[in-house]
Write a protein that holds these residues in place. Structure first.
Motif, PDB file in Angstrom:
ATOM      1  N   GLU A 206      39.856  72.560  61.166  1.00 35.61           N
ATOM      2  CA  GLU A 206      39.896  71.148  61.533  1.00 35.61           C
ATOM      3  C   GLU A 206      41.331  70.658  61.640  1.00 35.61           C
ATOM      4  O   GLU A 206      42.233  71.197  60.990  1.00 35.61           O
ATOM      5  CB  GLU A 206      39.172  70.288  60.486  1.00 35.61           C
ATOM      6  CG  GLU A 206      37.725  70.640  60.245  1.00 35.61           C
ATOM      7  CD  GLU A 206      37.493  71.217  58.877  1.00 35.61           C
ATOM      8  OE1 GLU A 206      36.388  71.059  58.338  1.00 35.61           O
ATOM      9  OE2 GLU A 206      38.438  71.843  58.338  1.00 35.61           O
ATOM     10  N   SER A 207      41.509  69.616  62.415  1.00 35.86           N
ATOM     11  CA  SER A 207      42.798  68.948  62.500  1.00 35.86           C
ATOM     12  C   SER A 207      42.566  67.496  62.888  1.00 35.86           C
ATOM     13  O   SER A 207      41.485  67.146  63.383  1.00 35.86           O
ATOM     14  CB  SER A 207      43.712  69.632  63.517  1.00 35.86           C
ATOM     15  OG  SER A 207      43.128  69.602  64.806  1.00 35.86           O
ATOM     16  N   GLY A 208      43.575  66.667  62.656  1.00 39.41           N
ATOM     17  CA  GLY A 208      43.517  65.289  63.117  1.00 39.41           C
ATOM     18  C   GLY A 208      43.308  64.242  62.049  1.00 39.41           C
ATOM     19  O   GLY A 208      43.315  63.044  62.349  1.00 39.41           O
ATOM     20  N   GLY A 209      43.118  64.636  60.810  1.00 35.29           N
ATOM     21  CA  GLY A 209      42.955  63.641  59.761  1.00 35.29           C
ATOM     22  C   GLY A 209      44.274  62.946  59.464  1.00 35.29           C
ATOM     23  O   GLY A 209      45.328  63.295  60.003  1.00 35.29           O
ATOM     24  N   GLY A 210      44.206  61.941  58.596  1.00 32.12           N
ATOM     25  CA  GLY A 210      45.425  61.234  58.226  1.00 32.12           C
ATOM     26  C   GLY A 210      45.135  59.881  57.631  1.00 32.12           C
ATOM     27  O   GLY A 210      43.997  59.575  57.260  1.00 32.12           O
ATOM     28  N   LEU A 211      46.195  59.089  57.540  1.00 32.18           N
ATOM     29  CA  LEU A 211      46.117  57.737  56.987  1.00 32.18           C
ATOM     30  C   LEU A 211      46.202  56.732  58.122  1.00 32.18           C
ATOM     31  O   LEU A 211      47.079  56.831  58.985  1.00 32.18           O
ATOM     32  CB  LEU A 211      47.269  57.529  56.002  1.00 32.18           C
ATOM     33  CG  LEU A 211      47.461  56.108  55.445  1.00 32.18           C
ATOM     34  CD1 LEU A 211      46.259  55.703  54.609  1.00 32.18           C
ATOM     35  CD2 LEU A 211      48.742  56.048  54.632  1.00 32.18           C
ATOM     36  N   VAL A 212      45.283  55.776  58.114  1.00 33.09           N
ATOM     37  CA  VAL A 212      45.248  54.772  59.173  1.00 33.09           C
ATOM     38  C   VAL A 212      44.822  53.449  58.574  1.00 33.09           C
ATOM     39  O   VAL A 212      44.089  53.423  57.567  1.00 33.09           O
ATOM     40  CB  VAL A 212      44.298  55.216  60.309  1.00 33.09           C
ATOM     41  CG1 VAL A 212      42.857  55.280  59.836  1.00 33.09           C
ATOM     42  CG2 VAL A 212      44.431  54.327  61.529  1.00 33.09           C
ATOM     43  N   GLN A 213      45.254  52.369  59.170  1.00 35.88           N
ATOM     44  CA  GLN A 213      44.835  51.048  58.711  1.00 35.88           C
ATOM     45  C   GLN A 213      43.448  50.719  59.241  1.00 35.88           C
ATOM     46  O   GLN A 213      43.018  51.244  60.279  1.00 35.88           O
ATOM     47  CB  GLN A 213      45.821  49.983  59.179  1.00 35.88           C
ATOM     48  CG  GLN A 213      47.151  50.004  58.439  1.00 35.88           C
ATOM     49  CD  GLN A 213      48.008  48.809  58.778  1.00 35.88           C
ATOM     50  OE1 GLN A 213      47.956  48.270  59.875  1.00 35.88           O
ATOM     51  NE2 GLN A 213      48.830  48.387  57.818  1.00 35.88           N
ATOM     52  N   ALA A 214      42.769  49.849  58.533  1.00 36.43           N
ATOM     53  CA  ALA A 214      41.450  49.407  58.984  1.00 36.43           C
ATOM     54  C   ALA A 214      41.548  48.855  60.401  1.00 36.43           C
ATOM     55  O   ALA A 214      42.504  48.143  60.733  1.00 36.43           O
ATOM     56  CB  ALA A 214      40.906  48.348  58.037  1.00 36.43           C
ATOM     57  N   GLY A 215      40.561  49.237  61.209  1.00 33.80           N
ATOM     58  CA  GLY A 215      40.561  48.837  62.611  1.00 33.80           C
ATOM     59  C   GLY A 215      41.208  49.851  63.525  1.00 33.80           C
ATOM     60  O   GLY A 215      41.083  49.752  64.755  1.00 33.80           O
ATOM     61  N   GLY A 216      41.881  50.826  62.943  1.00 34.25           N
ATOM     62  CA  GLY A 216      42.556  51.843  63.735  1.00 34.25           C
ATOM     63  C   GLY A 216      41.634  52.959  64.175  1.00 34.25           C
ATOM     64  O   GLY A 216      40.418  52.917  63.945  1.00 34.25           O
ATOM     65  N   SER A 217      42.243  53.967  64.803  1.00 34.00           N
ATOM     66  CA  SER A 217      41.479  55.089  65.357  1.00 34.00           C
ATOM     67  C   SER A 217      42.096  56.420  64.950  1.00 34.00           C
ATOM     68  O   SER A 217      43.301  56.505  64.727  1.00 34.00           O
ATOM     69  CB  SER A 217      41.450  55.010  66.889  1.00 34.00           C
ATOM     70  OG  SER A 217      40.800  53.841  67.342  1.00 34.00           O
ATOM     71  N   LEU A 218      41.250  57.421  64.874  1.00 30.30           N
ATOM     72  CA  LEU A 218      41.678  58.809  64.678  1.00 30.30           C
ATOM     73  C   LEU A 218      40.757  59.697  65.494  1.00 30.30           C
ATOM     74  O   LEU A 218      39.591  59.345  65.734  1.00 30.30           O
ATOM     75  CB  LEU A 218      41.588  59.222  63.203  1.00 30.30           C
ATOM     76  CG  LEU A 218      42.652  58.721  62.234  1.00 30.30           C
ATOM     77  CD1 LEU A 218      42.275  59.128  60.809  1.00 30.30           C
ATOM     78  CD2 LEU A 218      44.018  59.276  62.596  1.00 30.30           C
ATOM     79  N   ARG A 219      41.267  60.862  65.855  1.00 27.07           N
ATOM     80  CA  ARG A 219      40.445  61.847  66.551  1.00 27.07           C
ATOM     81  C   ARG A 219      40.530  63.157  65.796  1.00 27.07           C
ATOM     82  O   ARG A 219      41.612  63.726  65.644  1.00 27.07           O
ATOM     83  CB  ARG A 219      40.916  62.040  67.983  1.00 27.07           C
ATOM     84  CG  ARG A 219      39.994  62.941  68.809  1.00 27.07           C
ATOM     85  CD  ARG A 219      40.577  63.165  70.185  1.00 27.07           C
ATOM     86  NE  ARG A 219      39.629  63.794  71.099  1.00 27.07           N
ATOM     87  CZ  ARG A 219      39.925  64.832  71.874  1.00 27.07           C
ATOM     88  NH1 ARG A 219      41.144  65.351  71.841  1.00 27.07           N
ATOM     89  NH2 ARG A 219      39.016  65.338  72.688  1.00 27.07           N
ATOM     90  N   LEU A 220      39.392  63.636  65.352  1.00 29.00           N
ATOM     91  CA  LEU A 220      39.315  64.917  64.662  1.00 29.00           C
ATOM     92  C   LEU A 220      38.930  66.003  65.651  1.00 29.00           C
ATOM     93  O   LEU A 220      38.130  65.779  66.555  1.00 29.00           O
ATOM     94  CB  LEU A 220      38.286  64.867  63.534  1.00 29.00           C
ATOM     95  CG  LEU A 220      38.450  63.779  62.476  1.00 29.00           C
ATOM     96  CD1 LEU A 220      37.375  63.951  61.395  1.00 29.00           C
ATOM     97  CD2 LEU A 220      39.833  63.803  61.870  1.00 29.00           C
ATOM     98  N   SER A 221      39.496  67.182  65.440  1.00 27.79           N
ATOM     99  CA  SER A 221      39.161  68.347  66.256  1.00 27.79           C
ATOM    100  C   SER A 221      38.788  69.492  65.338  1.00 27.79           C
ATOM    101  O   SER A 221      39.301  69.601  64.221  1.00 27.79           O
ATOM    102  CB  SER A 221      40.347  68.771  67.123  1.00 27.79           C
ATOM    103  OG  SER A 221      40.743  67.744  67.989  1.00 27.79           O
ATOM    104  N   CYS A 222      37.907  70.346  65.823  1.00 28.60           N
ATOM    105  CA  CYS A 222      37.521  71.541  65.070  1.00 28.60           C
ATOM    106  C   CYS A 222      37.357  72.684  66.054  1.00 28.60           C
ATOM    107  O   CYS A 222      36.642  72.560  67.048  1.00 28.60           O
ATOM    108  CB  CYS A 222      36.225  71.297  64.314  1.00 28.60           C
ATOM    109  SG  CYS A 222      35.542  72.773  63.518  1.00 28.60           S
TER     110      CYS A 222
END
Length: 121
Positions: free
Chosen positions: A6-22
């Motif tokens: 997996e990749s793409g995790g992290g710290l983000v503020q509420a309302g933000g976006s992230l994309r995880l890949s596997c």
């Protein structure tokens, strides 16, 4: 030997976006389904979303409308686009695959090592 990375995790503020890949690798014959599970602090692991080889999806009610799962069958990859993130989405996100091997009957379940997603308020 099968690996899910997996990749793409992290710290983000509420309302933000992230994309995880596997990415799934190894001597895989076919992948029946790939999905994402998560485990929040003090909680049990729960299904977030999964997608079959035919592109049927199942998404948890808590994330429906905010998270989208997609898959690239040619690359043996699955993605999770997470929008409008909330603090309650915080947890370790695990990639999951149900797959089969050419000379071995049956289907087998594999897990990735997990990636941390932290949503701050």
């Amino acid at each position: 030997q099968v690996q899910l990375v997996e990749s793409g995790g992290g710290l983000v503020q509420a309302g933000g976006s992230l994309r995880l890949s596997c990415a799934a690798s190894g001597s895989i014959f076919s992948i029946k389904s790939m999905g994402w599970y998560r485990q929040g602090p003090g909680k049990q692991r729960e299904l977030v979303a999964l997608i079959t080889s035919g592109n049927s999806t199942n998404t948890a009610k808590s994330v429906k409308g905010r998270f989208t799962i997609s898959r690239d069958n040619a690359k043996n990859m699955v993605y999770l686009q997470m929008n409008s993130l909330k603090p309650e989405d915080t947890g370790v996100y695990y990639c999951n695959a149900i797959l089969s091997f050419e000379r071995l009957p049956g289907s087998y379940q594999y897990w990735g090592q997990g990636t941390q997603v932290t949503v701050s308020s």
